[in-house]
Design a protein around this motif. Structure first.
Motif, PDB file in Angstrom:
ATOM      1  N   ALA A 132      19.879 -13.128 -28.461  1.00 16.54           N
ATOM      2  CA  ALA A 132      21.436 -12.955 -28.785  1.00 16.54           C
ATOM      3  C   ALA A 132      22.192 -14.053 -28.302  1.00 16.54           C
ATOM      4  CB  ALA A 132      21.921 -12.103 -28.949  1.00 16.54           C
ATOM      5  N   ARG A 133      21.772 -14.363 -27.130  1.00 20.88           N
ATOM      6  CA  ARG A 133      22.581 -15.754 -27.416  1.00 20.88           C
ATOM      7  C   ARG A 133      21.228 -16.621 -26.903  1.00 20.88           C
ATOM      8  NH1 ARG A 133      24.468 -14.929 -20.452  1.00 20.88           N
ATOM      9  NH2 ARG A 133      25.840 -16.649 -21.379  1.00 20.88           N
ATOM     10  N   THR A 134      20.200 -16.881 -27.004  1.00 18.58           N
ATOM     11  CA  THR A 134      19.886 -17.903 -27.605  1.00 18.58           C
ATOM     12  C   THR A 134      19.540 -18.107 -29.273  1.00 18.58           C
ATOM     13  OG1 THR A 134      17.604 -16.567 -27.793  1.00 18.58           O
ATOM     14  CG2 THR A 134      17.827 -17.958 -25.726  1.00 18.58           C
ATOM     15  N   GLU A 135      19.550 -17.131 -30.287  1.00 18.51           N
ATOM     16  CA  GLU A 135      19.218 -17.458 -31.147  1.00 18.51           C
ATOM     17  C   GLU A 135      20.841 -17.699 -31.927  1.00 18.51           C
ATOM     18  OE1 GLU A 135      18.294 -13.709 -33.560  1.00 18.51           O
ATOM     19  OE2 GLU A 135      15.780 -14.440 -32.433  1.00 18.51           O
ATOM     20  N   ALA A 136      22.057 -17.621 -31.166  1.00 19.16           N
ATOM     21  CA  ALA A 136      23.460 -17.835 -31.384  1.00 19.16           C
ATOM     22  C   ALA A 136      23.321 -19.523 -31.124  1.00 19.16           C
ATOM     23  CB  ALA A 136      24.366 -17.316 -30.063  1.00 19.16           C
ATOM     24  N   GLU A 137      22.832 -20.188 -30.292  1.00 21.64           N
ATOM     25  CA  GLU A 137      22.993 -21.328 -29.966  1.00 21.64           C
ATOM     26  C   GLU A 137      21.607 -21.915 -29.677  1.00 21.64           C
ATOM     27  OE1 GLU A 137      26.593 -22.623 -26.851  1.00 21.64           O
ATOM     28  OE2 GLU A 137      26.246 -20.997 -26.428  1.00 21.64           O
ATOM     29  N   PRO A 138      20.858 -21.959 -30.131  1.00 22.17           N
ATOM     30  CA  PRO A 138      19.597 -22.310 -30.817  1.00 22.17           C
ATOM     31  C   PRO A 138      19.284 -24.197 -30.097  1.00 22.17           C
ATOM     32  CG  PRO A 138      19.806 -22.480 -32.474  1.00 22.17           C
ATOM     33  CD  PRO A 138      21.354 -21.736 -32.066  1.00 22.17           C
ATOM     34  N   GLU A 139      20.033 -24.893 -30.420  1.00 22.04           N
ATOM     35  CA  GLU A 139      19.549 -25.927 -30.289  1.00 22.04           C
ATOM     36  C   GLU A 139      20.146 -26.946 -28.969  1.00 22.04           C
ATOM     37  OE1 GLU A 139      22.072 -28.540 -32.470  1.00 22.04           O
ATOM     38  OE2 GLU A 139      21.138 -28.822 -34.594  1.00 22.04           O
ATOM     39  N   ALA A 140      21.199 -25.508 -28.129  1.00 22.21           N
ATOM     40  CA  ALA A 140      21.489 -25.955 -26.805  1.00 22.21           C
ATOM     41  C   ALA A 140      20.592 -25.554 -25.497  1.00 22.21           C
ATOM     42  CB  ALA A 140      22.647 -24.731 -26.647  1.00 22.21           C
ATOM     43  N   ALA A 141      19.682 -23.955 -26.332  1.00 23.65           N
ATOM     44  CA  ALA A 141      18.553 -23.197 -25.708  1.00 23.65           C
ATOM     45  C   ALA A 141      17.797 -24.442 -25.243  1.00 23.65           C
ATOM     46  CB  ALA A 141      18.117 -22.264 -26.275  1.00 23.65           C
ATOM     47  N   THR A 142      17.246 -25.556 -26.248  1.00 22.91           N
ATOM     48  CA  THR A 142      16.048 -26.145 -26.491  1.00 22.91           C
ATOM     49  C   THR A 142      16.545 -27.225 -25.195  1.00 22.91           C
ATOM     50  OG1 THR A 142      15.179 -25.474 -28.869  1.00 22.91           O
ATOM     51  CG2 THR A 142      14.906 -28.086 -27.771  1.00 22.91           C
ATOM     52  N   ALA A 143      18.220 -27.844 -25.352  1.00 22.08           N
ATOM     53  CA  ALA A 143      18.201 -28.803 -24.854  1.00 22.08           C
ATOM     54  C   ALA A 143      17.999 -27.702 -23.133  1.00 22.08           C
ATOM     55  CB  ALA A 143      19.628 -29.268 -24.987  1.00 22.08           C
ATOM     56  N   ILE A 144      18.322 -27.046 -22.716  1.00 23.72           N
ATOM     57  CA  ILE A 144      18.201 -26.255 -21.668  1.00 23.72           C
ATOM     58  C   ILE A 144      16.635 -26.520 -21.092  1.00 23.72           C
ATOM     59  CG2 ILE A 144      18.868 -23.792 -19.951  1.00 23.72           C
ATOM     60  CD1 ILE A 144      21.066 -24.071 -21.698  1.00 23.72           C
ATOM     61  N   VAL A 145      15.893 -26.018 -21.733  1.00 22.89           N
ATOM     62  CA  VAL A 145      14.167 -25.766 -21.259  1.00 22.89           C
ATOM     63  C   VAL A 145      14.335 -27.504 -21.056  1.00 22.89           C
ATOM     64  CG1 VAL A 145      14.080 -24.017 -22.103  1.00 22.89           C
ATOM     65  CG2 VAL A 145      13.743 -25.154 -23.863  1.00 22.89           C
ATOM     66  N   THR A 146      14.568 -28.018 -21.522  1.00 17.48           N
ATOM     67  CA  THR A 146      13.770 -29.678 -21.871  1.00 17.48           C
ATOM     68  C   THR A 146      14.740 -30.021 -20.493  1.00 17.48           C
ATOM     69  OG1 THR A 146      14.015 -29.418 -24.675  1.00 17.48           O
ATOM     70  CG2 THR A 146      13.954 -31.658 -22.952  1.00 17.48           C
ATOM     71  N   ALA A 147      15.681 -29.970 -20.285  1.00 14.81           N
ATOM     72  CA  ALA A 147      16.717 -30.375 -19.159  1.00 14.81           C
ATOM     73  C   ALA A 147      15.594 -29.640 -17.104  1.00 14.81           C
ATOM     74  CB  ALA A 147      17.765 -30.854 -19.074  1.00 14.81           C
ATOM     75  N   CYS A 148      15.256 -29.243 -18.256  1.00 13.88           N
ATOM     76  CA  CYS A 148      14.666 -28.193 -16.300  1.00 13.88           C
ATOM     77  C   CYS A 148      12.894 -28.434 -16.785  1.00 13.88           C
ATOM     78  CB  CYS A 148      14.690 -26.867 -17.524  1.00 13.88           C
ATOM     79  SG  CYS A 148      16.045 -26.060 -17.011  1.00 13.88           S
ATOM     80  N   GLY A 149      12.614 -29.611 -17.168  1.00 11.46           N
ATOM     81  CA  GLY A 149      10.922 -29.564 -17.868  1.00 11.46           C
ATOM     82  C   GLY A 149      10.338 -29.187 -17.871  1.00 11.46           C
ATOM     83  N   LEU A 150      10.771 -28.223 -18.495  1.00 18.00           N
ATOM     84  CA  LEU A 150       9.872 -27.362 -19.065  1.00 18.00           C
ATOM     85  C   LEU A 150       8.968 -26.059 -17.981  1.00 18.00           C
ATOM     86  CD1 LEU A 150       7.858 -28.673 -21.396  1.00 18.00           C
ATOM     87  CD2 LEU A 150       9.896 -26.970 -21.898  1.00 18.00           C
ATOM     88  N   LEU A 151       9.917 -26.073 -16.527  1.00 20.32           N
ATOM     89  CA  LEU A 151       9.099 -26.020 -15.834  1.00 20.32           C
ATOM     90  C   LEU A 151      10.296 -23.840 -15.249  1.00 20.32           C
ATOM     91  CD1 LEU A 151       7.225 -26.821 -13.146  1.00 20.32           C
ATOM     92  CD2 LEU A 151      10.232 -26.969 -11.561  1.00 20.32           C
ATOM     93  N   PRO A 152       8.738 -22.888 -14.848  1.00 15.66           N
ATOM     94  CA  PRO A 152       9.224 -21.932 -14.857  1.00 15.66           C
ATOM     95  C   PRO A 152      10.471 -21.626 -14.124  1.00 15.66           C
ATOM     96  CG  PRO A 152       6.912 -21.768 -15.069  1.00 15.66           C
ATOM     97  CD  PRO A 152       7.574 -23.465 -15.254  1.00 15.66           C
ATOM     98  N   LEU A 153      10.444 -22.203 -13.029  1.00 18.26           N
ATOM     99  CA  LEU A 153      11.449 -21.569 -12.330  1.00 18.26           C
ATOM    100  C   LEU A 153      12.790 -22.365 -12.279  1.00 18.26           C
ATOM    101  CD1 LEU A 153      12.130 -20.826  -8.775  1.00 18.26           C
ATOM    102  CD2 LEU A 153      11.355 -23.305  -8.209  1.00 18.26           C
ATOM    103  N   ALA A 154      12.852 -23.699 -13.009  1.00 17.78           N
ATOM    104  CA  ALA A 154      14.110 -24.160 -13.458  1.00 17.78           C
ATOM    105  C   ALA A 154      14.657 -23.267 -14.212  1.00 17.78           C
ATOM    106  CB  ALA A 154      14.223 -25.767 -13.595  1.00 17.78           C
ATOM    107  N   ILE A 155      13.670 -22.729 -15.252  1.00 17.08           N
ATOM    108  CA  ILE A 155      14.017 -22.478 -16.787  1.00 17.08           C
ATOM    109  C   ILE A 155      14.872 -20.590 -16.096  1.00 17.08           C
ATOM    110  CG2 ILE A 155      13.273 -21.072 -18.547  1.00 17.08           C
ATOM    111  CD1 ILE A 155      11.716 -23.514 -18.739  1.00 17.08           C
TER     112      ILE A 155
END
Length: 951
Positions: free
Chosen positions: A426-449
């Motif tokens: 529900a949270r990621t679908e409510a803010e899809p652009e922010a979710a994408t920005a978060i995983v991108t800032a995390c470098g797509l690294l599992p630990l950071a995510i």
């Protein structure tokens, strides 16, 4: 040679001795070997196998599993056939499989003593196996093709006595005595002609003559049989109640997400049938990539496959005190039920007892966080019933026969799935652009995510957009990626702590430029080390998974590791050291760009330099125009980073940044490059006045004016160039002044103010003449001749055009190609259509090879206009349509001009609808560019089209 010695290092000298012809060795054999090694590594990288080629003490080693070599598999199958001598059908099947691995001549065409000897050896082994298999065919008597194959073998190897003997025997057993005698007679004749004896054939012939009854039942040996010694597994009896079944795997992650490909690859590697040796899979990757989670997940999936137990050890490879192998063996033996008093003190005896204890048992051993191959080697079982799964931050290339899996950052979709699983859909679908920005800032690294997800889960009221915003600031990103015991920075710090000072310095400095990948040459300049030293140093960081190498001699960092390294640089490198590193990099980039420009335009650097600024670096050199332009395109991102840094750092020479911008603009064409170079020039021009660097400002403004012109912003280009002209005062800036005047003339020409263009172009040509710069003078005359022709001064125009071609001609270069294009324009207006077409077509071929879409479009459009003028509308349509693709990439006036020509050609063929569409599009292009005269001309053509009646 490396494949012939898998896992063994060979020196460069030994490799050179083996691969080059003794009669014609290269001048620098070791250098050629190094080149071959880099090409091999590049080819391996295409298959994600670059780790297999290891540089070792001035030589190389190829770490490939023995079973992956067809020569090894061949020998193993032959050996198994020898061991199965009593089971003739199985032995023959094994030999058939072995022979199927041979396809043509081994190492065909390869020179060198090693290839010659290995080719001879492999051929001999194949013939021996073929002899053995054909002997079994004769013995079993059930192969209908036996006679044909024997006859072929005799033809191919006429003095291989064994083949003739088998052929004689097969004819004898088939009750064809006359043919058996004929084989013997042919052999005797051939052998005696060469002065040879054939004792085996003589003996067989004698046995056939006396009707030896043992021939009909004889079993032909498959060769010398040597059975390998095998120690039997210990007899454990039938009662296994006292044998413990260790279950040490950590609890798997309940929300393990993604990595389907890696899971499938590991599962297949660990469960392949009849492995013949212990199966080892080694997973490597940067800290935080999820190696342990993946390994634990796969190990749990394979529980049923290994019913005798699942062992797990944390080897603490990234800690200051990695687990000692002897201590690790003690822990493994205890888990396997060996009493403490029975565990030997000697490490070697412990390893032997461990291998004995696991023999015959189906065990999975998970060795987590390994430090090195040396730490793991004693922990490897010897039984093929066992499997070992290893995780490490380094490439464990020394593991014998291991399957290696490099775990990189996740795919974007997988990363989003992980964030969703760890928070809520529900949270990621409510803010899809922010979710994408978060995983991108995390470098797509599992630990950071997972850290980011933990923060979100701890505060259900927090929106994803807030965290995404917090993560955008690189200076605080690692601090934001912390939640209770979870944090990214300490994980990266563990890897950094293992580096020696030289490696740590390299990592920090390579993280400075805003460029995703650095080539070896600029990296060496940045580090102030030789190329050889730099390559060796960076390859060690690749092995440690602190750098990635997407192609040969190309190196990059993971985004979060770059952030981490920059933070370390702030604390460990002085501002002066950082500025010095950037200064070396800027000097290298400028020197190389100058060399590229000199090659591309085939002129000396001094004749292209518009301002005076020296560089100590020699830079990279180029052999061809294509090579030079490809390098400039490839290095655009790095050049952007260096120029922007120069605008911010007063310690860096701004004149060098301006000159580098000019070199980029002289070679790179196309909308994206024009925009990039124009933006960089604007930055330099803005920074120059505060530093009092008048020359840098003048050059930057001229480059920006040129880029605005190429982008179709002609009014803005004129303003920028007129602002630049007063800055170009003094003898030192005469060349720059001439360049600006030429651009002003070209700008007036585009705006169709042809009379106004003549004066600045004449002054530009005169200045270049006084500077003794023939190429630049020729190009100015080419522009001048065109506007003279448009003003009706055809005689003067033709003279200027011919002089342009003369001054720019000679070697193949961008300048000579532009000169041909300029002359073709003038010849077209003068009515010499045949020569105009020849010149234009020659120029177009060169522009295509140089990868210059703007000039491809301009020249293609010119060819279309020549055909149209000559009354060949069909050819004009074809040429215009070919030019339309590069014109569309460039856009602006060029696209409008090509569309207008296409519209005219289509109208001449009677295709009124298509013609109207093209002319309408051309008109809109001209209107958007405020090119009123061209828009009016196109409007007139549309009017004529509408007024003309349909045929």
């Amino acid at each position: 040679m490396l494949l012939a010695h898998p896992g063994r290092p060979l020196t460069a000298a030994r490799l050179a001795e083996g691969i080059f012809d003794e009669d014609n060795p290269p001048t620098r054999p070791k250098s050629v070997v190094a080149t071959h090694a880099y090409r091999l590594r590049r080819a391996l990288r295409d298959h994600h196998a670059e780790h297999l080629l290891v540089t070792v003490n001035g030589g190389y080693r190829l770490d490939v599993p023995a079973e992956s070599l067809d020569s090894v598999v061949f020998e193993r199958l032959v050996a198994q056939a020898q061991e199965s001598a009593t089971d003739r059908a199985r032995a023959r099947d094994l030999l058939t499989r072995a022979l199927s691995l041979h396809r043509g001549e081994p190492l065909a065409g390869l020179p060198g003593s090693h290839a010659v000897e290995l080719r001879r050896h492999l051929a001999e082994r194949r013939v021996a196996a073929l002899e053995a298999r054909l002997a079994l065919d004769v013995d079993l008597g059930d192969n209908p093709s036996c006679l044909v194959e024997l006859d072929q073998a005799v033809f191919a190897h006429p003095f291989r006595e064994r083949f003739r003997a088998l052929l004689m025997l097969e004819y004898h057993l088939a009750d064809r005595p006359a043919e058996a005698r004929a084989v013997y007679a042919d052999a005797r004749r051939d052998y005696h002609a060469e002065g040879l004896d054939c004792p085996e054939l003589d003996a067989l012939h004698a046995r056939i003559r006396r009707a030896d009854p043992t021939l009909a039942t004889a079993t032909r040996p498959a060769g010398r049989l040597v059975a390998p010694h095998e120690r039997p597994a210990p007899d454990r009896g039938t009662d296994s109640s006292h044998v413990p079944v260790p279950e040490q795997l950590p609890t798997p992650l309940a929300d393990f997400t993604g990595r389907q490909g890696a899971v499938a690859e590991l599962t297949a590697a660990l469960t392949r049938p009849d492995p013949g040796a212990v199966v080892i899979s080694a997973v490597n990757g940067i800290g935080g990539a999820g190696k342990t989670s993946l390994a634990v997940h796969v190990a749990h999936l394979l529980r049923a496959r290994f019913p005798d137990g699942r062992l797990h050890l944390d080897l603490r490879g990234t800690q200051a005190d990695p687990l000692d192998p002897a201590e690790a063996l003690g822990l493994l033996l205890a888990a396997l039920g060996v009493a403490d008093r029975e565990i030997p003190a000697c490490p070697g005896e412990r390893a032997a007892l461990y291998r004995t204890t696991v023999a015959g048992r189906r065990l999975l051993v998970l060795l987590d966080d390994a430090a090195s191959t040396e730490q793991i080697a004693p922990l490897l079982p010897g039984a093929p019933t066992c499997a070992v799964l290893v995780t490490s931050r380094v490439w464990l290339t020394g593991l014998p026969g291991a399957h290696h899996l490099h775990l990189d950052a996740m795919e974007p979709a997988e990363a989003l799935d992980l964030l969703t699983a760890a928070t809520s859909r529900a949270r990621t679908e409510a803010e899809p652009e922010a979710a994408t920005a978060i995983v991108t800032a995390c470098g797509l690294l599992p630990l950071a995510i997972r850290v980011a997800a933990s923060r979100l889960s701890a505060d259900p009221a927090q929106g994803l957009a807030g965290l995404a915003c917090a993560l955008t600031d690189e200076r605080t990103r690692l601090a934001e990626l912390t939640h209770h015991h979870l944090a990214v920075e300490p994980v990266l710090a563990l890897s950094y702590a293992r580096l020696n000072p030289e490696q740590a310095r390299a990592l920090r400095l390579l993280a400075l430029p805003e460029a995703p990948v650095l080539a070896l040459d600029p990296a060496a300049a940045l580090l102030d080390r030789s190329q050889e030293c730099t390559r060796a140093l960076l390859e060690t960081l690749v092995d440690l998974n602190l750098l990635n190498s997407p192609a040969a001699d190309r190196y990059g960092l993971h985004d979060l590791l770059r952030v981490f390294a920059r933070r370390r640089s702030t604390g460990e490198d002085t501002p002066q050291e950082v500025s010095a590193a950037y200064a070396r990099l800027l000097a290298f980039c400028l020197a190389t760009a100058r060399n590229a420009e000199a090659t591309a335009h085939h002129v000396e650097h001094d004749r292209r330099s518009l301002i005076t600024t020296e560089t100590a670096a020699p830079g990279r050199t180029f052999e061809t125009v294509e090579e030079a332009t490809a390098w400039l395109r490839d290095q655009t991102g790095l050049h952007q980073a260096v120029i922007r840094r120069a605008c911010q750092d007063p310690a860096l020479p701004l004149a060098q940044a301006a000159d580098l911008t000019d070199k980029m603009g002289s070679i790179l064409f196309g909308h994206d490059y024009v925009t990039t170079v124009g933006e960089l020039a604007a930055r330099v021009a803005a920074a120059a006045p505060a530093r009092g660097e008048r020359d840098a400002e003048a050059l930057a403004r001229s480059v920006r004016g040129s880029m605005l012109w190429h982008a179709g912003s002609y009014a803005a280009a004129g303003r920028e160039l007129r602002r630049c002209l007063p800055l170009c005062e003094g003898a030192a800036l005469r060349r720059l002044r001439a360049n600006v005047l030429q651009l002003l003339g070209a700008n007036a020409r585009v705006l169709r103010d042809f009379e106004a263009a003549i004066c600045p172009l004449e002054e530009a040509a005169s200045l270049f003449h006084r500077l003794d710069d023939e190429t630049a003078e020729g190009l100015a005359l080419g522009e001048l001749g065109y506007v003279q022709a448009r003003c009706g001064h055809l005689s003067q125009a033709r003279t200027a055009g011919e002089r342009c071609a003369e001054l720019t001609g000679g070697e193949v270069s961008i300048s000579s190609s532009v000169g041909s294009y300029y002359l073709a324009r003038i010849l077209h207006l003068c009515g010499d259509l045949t020569r105009a077409l020849e010149r234009a077509e020659a120029a177009l071929a060169r522009f295509r090879s140089f990868g210059m879409p703007a000039f491809q479009a301009a020249t293609g459009g010119l060819i279309a206009r020549i055909h149209l003028t000559a009354g060949r509308p069909t050819d004009a349509v074809r040429a215009a349509e070919e030019a339309l693709a590069p014109a569309h990439r460039v856009g602006g006036m060029l696209e409008g001009t090509v569309l207008r020509t296409l519209g005219q050609a289509l109208a001449a063929l009677g295709h009124r609808s298509r013609a109207g569409a093209c002319l309408g599009q051309a008109r809109e292009h001209f209107r958007r560019l405020d090119l009123d005269a061209d828009a009016a001309e196109t409007e007139r053509l549309l009017g004529v089209l509408i007024e003309c009646p349909s045929p």
